[in-house]
Design a protein around this motif. Structure first.
Motif, PDB file in Angstrom:
ATOM      1  N   GLY A 122       0.799  -1.211   0.000  1.00 26.97           N
ATOM      2  CA  GLY A 122       0.000   0.000   0.000  1.00 26.97           C
ATOM      3  C   GLY A 122       0.830   1.258   0.000  1.00 26.97           C
ATOM      4  O   GLY A 122       1.979   1.267   0.437  1.00 26.97           O
ATOM      5  N   TYR A 123       0.240   2.347  -0.474  1.00 30.00           N
ATOM      6  CA  TYR A 123       0.928   3.628  -0.565  1.00 30.00           C
ATOM      7  C   TYR A 123       0.479   4.584   0.541  1.00 30.00           C
ATOM      8  O   TYR A 123       1.299   5.090   1.297  1.00 30.00           O
ATOM      9  CB  TYR A 123       0.665   4.254  -1.936  1.00 30.00           C
ATOM     10  CG  TYR A 123       1.441   5.526  -2.188  1.00 30.00           C
ATOM     11  CD1 TYR A 123       2.826   5.518  -2.172  1.00 30.00           C
ATOM     12  CD2 TYR A 123       0.790   6.725  -2.458  1.00 30.00           C
ATOM     13  CE1 TYR A 123       3.551   6.682  -2.405  1.00 30.00           C
ATOM     14  CE2 TYR A 123       1.508   7.891  -2.692  1.00 30.00           C
ATOM     15  CZ  TYR A 123       2.883   7.866  -2.663  1.00 30.00           C
ATOM     16  OH  TYR A 123       3.594   9.021  -2.882  1.00 30.00           O
ATOM     17  N   PHE A 124      -0.825   4.833   0.670  1.00 28.61           N
ATOM     18  CA  PHE A 124      -1.346   5.707   1.718  1.00 28.61           C
ATOM     19  C   PHE A 124      -1.681   4.937   2.997  1.00 28.61           C
ATOM     20  O   PHE A 124      -1.607   5.481   4.094  1.00 28.61           O
ATOM     21  CB  PHE A 124      -2.616   6.428   1.233  1.00 28.61           C
ATOM     22  CG  PHE A 124      -2.408   7.298   0.037  1.00 28.61           C
ATOM     23  CD1 PHE A 124      -1.763   8.526   0.157  1.00 28.61           C
ATOM     24  CD2 PHE A 124      -2.845   6.911  -1.215  1.00 28.61           C
ATOM     25  CE1 PHE A 124      -1.573   9.348  -0.945  1.00 28.61           C
ATOM     26  CE2 PHE A 124      -2.663   7.717  -2.327  1.00 28.61           C
ATOM     27  CZ  PHE A 124      -2.027   8.938  -2.192  1.00 28.61           C
ATOM     28  N   PHE A 125      -2.076   3.671   2.845  1.00 26.11           N
ATOM     29  CA  PHE A 125      -2.411   2.808   3.970  1.00 26.11           C
ATOM     30  C   PHE A 125      -1.767   1.445   3.739  1.00 26.11           C
ATOM     31  O   PHE A 125      -1.680   0.995   2.600  1.00 26.11           O
ATOM     32  CB  PHE A 125      -3.931   2.619   4.106  1.00 26.11           C
ATOM     33  CG  PHE A 125      -4.738   3.883   3.972  1.00 26.11           C
ATOM     34  CD1 PHE A 125      -4.885   4.742   5.044  1.00 26.11           C
ATOM     35  CD2 PHE A 125      -5.356   4.213   2.779  1.00 26.11           C
ATOM     36  CE1 PHE A 125      -5.635   5.910   4.928  1.00 26.11           C
ATOM     37  CE2 PHE A 125      -6.108   5.369   2.645  1.00 26.11           C
ATOM     38  CZ  PHE A 125      -6.242   6.227   3.727  1.00 26.11           C
ATOM     39  N   SER A 126      -1.341   0.795   4.827  1.00 26.70           N
ATOM     40  CA  SER A 126      -0.751  -0.530   4.692  1.00 26.70           C
ATOM     41  C   SER A 126      -0.926  -1.323   5.986  1.00 26.70           C
ATOM     42  O   SER A 126      -0.041  -1.335   6.838  1.00 26.70           O
ATOM     43  CB  SER A 126       0.735  -0.431   4.323  1.00 26.70           C
ATOM     44  OG  SER A 126       1.300  -1.728   4.174  1.00 26.70           O
ATOM     45  N   PRO A 127      -2.064  -1.996   6.155  1.00 18.44           N
ATOM     46  CA  PRO A 127      -2.259  -2.810   7.360  1.00 18.44           C
ATOM     47  C   PRO A 127      -1.272  -3.957   7.469  1.00 18.44           C
ATOM     48  O   PRO A 127      -0.942  -4.383   8.586  1.00 18.44           O
ATOM     49  CB  PRO A 127      -3.698  -3.316   7.208  1.00 18.44           C
ATOM     50  CG  PRO A 127      -3.992  -3.230   5.736  1.00 18.44           C
ATOM     51  CD  PRO A 127      -3.226  -2.036   5.260  1.00 18.44           C
ATOM     52  N   SER A 133       5.262   2.089  13.577  1.00 22.06           N
ATOM     53  CA  SER A 133       4.448   3.246  13.204  1.00 22.06           C
ATOM     54  C   SER A 133       3.795   2.973  11.860  1.00 22.06           C
ATOM     55  O   SER A 133       4.206   2.077  11.124  1.00 22.06           O
ATOM     56  CB  SER A 133       5.292   4.526  13.143  1.00 22.06           C
ATOM     57  OG  SER A 133       6.179   4.494  12.038  1.00 22.06           O
ATOM     58  N   SER A 134       2.750   3.751  11.559  1.00 21.85           N
ATOM     59  CA  SER A 134       1.996   3.568  10.322  1.00 21.85           C
ATOM     60  C   SER A 134       2.341   4.668   9.325  1.00 21.85           C
ATOM     61  O   SER A 134       2.931   5.693   9.676  1.00 21.85           O
ATOM     62  CB  SER A 134       0.491   3.591  10.612  1.00 21.85           C
ATOM     63  OG  SER A 134       0.119   2.578  11.517  1.00 21.85           O
ATOM     64  N   ILE A 135       1.952   4.445   8.078  1.00 17.46           N
ATOM     65  CA  ILE A 135       2.158   5.451   7.034  1.00 17.46           C
ATOM     66  C   ILE A 135       1.333   6.689   7.361  1.00 17.46           C
ATOM     67  O   ILE A 135       0.193   6.596   7.798  1.00 17.46           O
ATOM     68  CB  ILE A 135       1.743   4.901   5.662  1.00 17.46           C
ATOM     69  CG1 ILE A 135       2.569   3.666   5.288  1.00 17.46           C
ATOM     70  CG2 ILE A 135       1.895   5.965   4.579  1.00 17.46           C
ATOM     71  CD1 ILE A 135       2.106   3.002   4.008  1.00 17.46           C
ATOM     72  N   ASP A 136       1.918   7.849   7.162  1.00 23.39           N
ATOM     73  CA  ASP A 136       1.195   9.110   7.242  1.00 23.39           C
ATOM     74  C   ASP A 136       0.608   9.374   5.854  1.00 23.39           C
ATOM     75  O   ASP A 136       1.346   9.676   4.918  1.00 23.39           O
ATOM     76  CB  ASP A 136       2.132  10.234   7.663  1.00 23.39           C
ATOM     77  CG  ASP A 136       1.444  11.598   7.703  1.00 23.39           C
ATOM     78  OD1 ASP A 136       0.211  11.653   7.488  1.00 23.39           O
ATOM     79  OD2 ASP A 136       2.134  12.610   7.954  1.00 23.39           O
ATOM     80  N   PRO A 137      -0.726   9.259   5.673  1.00 21.99           N
ATOM     81  CA  PRO A 137      -1.289   9.426   4.329  1.00 21.99           C
ATOM     82  C   PRO A 137      -0.981  10.773   3.697  1.00 21.99           C
ATOM     83  O   PRO A 137      -0.900  10.877   2.477  1.00 21.99           O
ATOM     84  CB  PRO A 137      -2.801   9.260   4.560  1.00 21.99           C
ATOM     85  CG  PRO A 137      -2.903   8.451   5.814  1.00 21.99           C
ATOM     86  CD  PRO A 137      -1.749   8.907   6.657  1.00 21.99           C
TER      87      PRO A 137
END
Length: 489
Positions: free
Chosen positions: A202-207, A215-219
């Motif tokens: 994923g680019y904006f989200f990646s579960p 940490s998670s992707i910052d969209p």
């Protein structure tokens, strides 16, 4: 020698999907060919603090410089990095809570961005590698931060909150990666240390990526590298194929209870298989941790007529909060996360497109419930050389969350137990809930016109519309950015 070159080519076949620019082509990527990598370029050695330039989305068939034969010399040390320097303002022109333009302008703040990232890559031998990446960011001062672990029990119909509070020092120094690579018989490749693991596509989200990373992707800043975790990674190449297996041992980072029993109990194990079928790559894997929600995942990346597509699916048996309350295997919620997206770069028109849909079914854990629960979409469009002027560009970003549930007082008690314990009346509860709802965002759009009058200077300006919900007027802001020097080296 031929055997080594052949192995390098196999290891460096690029993953399909969206890729980001590396820190320095000469410096190379942290995902070196000799040792293989599960880390796609999306989470490669890019700026920890982001880059607001237009990034070209490469075609999935493109090959990296290393795949063309660029390797490190024995004993070589490569140093590279980047420096960001700029200022950003965001002035509300109209808000449902404050429509006084003069007051909003008076309260406008300048947000300076001064940060640097340095990378050191050492190769004592062709089978041993050391890598570290660290950064600095303004303000250059130490700050003490408190955080709490809370639980809510109901006794006699009333919430009983148990809170353990800890303190830590947040420093302006940031260690991003620190690991060593080594191999055995050109068959098994190992990496041990702190590094970003990019299982996801994923680019904006990646579960999928969130399964191991901290940490998670910052969209709004998807090119920013997410934080990794301490782990031992093993890659095994399937002979006479382009398929491989990945195995991970992720030690506990429970610094509160530091007994040997706790560390052994809290160690997680993960595995993944990458399978290449034609122009598509598929991944299947899972993660297991004692008395925690087990997870299974699927990924797919590929292209159709020069348009790149990607997708992810994650199944979790139970939410984190459910396992924290009860470690039995019964009565757990089935949680699904799914995402799909595309990207395309039109080279002749200097037009870049990227879009993604993400579904999050976890309405049990508080943070998921108030942020990404439900249906999420993100879209980015960038046009360079506007009106055939190489110094002028325009970009649009939009992100929406649809179907989230309204926040409740119980949610507030979980997130901020100390504040919840101090409420004195029903009016105080209503005030806290209404205040929390105001922070929720249903849809946000940002249109920016960028102009570079000089080589090392760039300005951007444009409106920002933020919808709390579709029954309330949006907040209208005007954003200004200035990039003053900086760059990669």
């Amino acid at each position: 020698m031929k055997r080594i070159i052949g192995l390098l080519i196999i290891l460096l076949l690029p993953l399909a999907g969206i890729t980001a620019q590396s820190d320095d082509e000469l410096f190379g990527s942290s995902d070196d060919a000799l040792f293989g990598s599960d880390d796609s370029d999306l989470f490669g050695d890019d700026d920890m603090f982001g880059d607001d330039s237009i990034v070209e989305v490469n075609d999935v068939a493109a090959k990296s410089d290393l795949s063309k034969g660029v390797i490190f010399d024995t004993g070589a040390i490569k140093i590279g990095g980047s420096l960001n320097a700029g200022i950003t303002t965001n002035t509300p022109l109209y808000s449902p809570d404050e429509d006084n333009l003069g007051e909003n302008i008076y309260r406008t703040k300048l947000n300076p961005d001064l940060s640097a990232m340095l990378s050191v890559d050492a190769r004592p031998t062709q089978t041993l590698r050391f890598y570290t990446k660290f950064g600095f960011a303004y303000p250059f001062e130490n700050r003490i931060s408190s955080y709490s672990f809370s639980s809510v029990d109901y006794k006699m119909g009333q919430p009983q909150i148990k809170t353990d509070t800890y303190s830590s020092i947040i420093d302006w120094f940031k260690l991003k990666e620190l690991f060593t690579d080594f191999s055995i018989y050109d068959t098994a490749f190992f990496r041990f240390g702190i590094h970003t693991v990019s299982w996801g596509a994923g680019y904006f989200f990646s579960p999928v990526s969130d399964m191991i990373n901290s940490s998670s992707i910052d969209p709004e800043n998807p090119e920013k590298q997410v934080d990794g975790s301490l782990n031992l990674r093993t890659q095994i190449i399937i002979p006479n194929s382009q398929n491989c297996l990945w195995f991970y041992i992720i030690p506990s980072t429970n610094f509160v209870d530091q007994t040997a029993e706790s560390y052994a109990r809290d160690t997680a194990f993960a595995g993944k298989a990458d399978i290449l079928l034609g122009n598509w790559e598929f991944g299947v894997g899972g993660l297991f941790k004692y008395k925690n929600a087990p997870k299974a995942m699927l990924t797919a990346t590929g292209s159709l007529k020069k348009v790149s597509f990607f997708g992810e699916f994650v199944y979790s048996y139970g939410a984190a909060s459910e396992w924290a309350k009860n470690t039995d295997w019964d009565d757990k919620t089935n949680i699904f996360q799914a995402t799909a997206g595309f990207s395309y770069y039109w080279k002749d028109q200097h037009l870049s497109l990227a879009g993604q849909y993400y579904f999050e079914s976890n309405d049990v854990d508080v943070m998921k419930k108030v942020s990404q629960y439900g249906h999420n979409v993100a879209l980015s469009v960038s046009k360079g050389e506007l009106f055939k002027n190489p110094d002028l560009s325009i970009s649009l970003f939009a992100m929406g969350n649809f179907g989230h549930k309204d926040i409740t007082f119980e949610d507030i008690a979980m997130m901020n137990p100390m504040a919840a314990m101090n409420v004195g009346s029903l009016e105080d509860i209503d005030s806290m809930v209404n205040s929390a709802k105001k922070s929720q965002v249903t849809l946000m759009t940002n249109l920016m016109l960028n102009y570079s009058p000089f080589k090392d200077m760039r300005f951007g300006a444009g409106p920002v519309l933020t919808f709390r919900d579709f029954e309330t007027d949006p907040t209208v802001s005007f954003k200004i950015t200035a990039t003053l020097g900086g760059g990669k080296f």
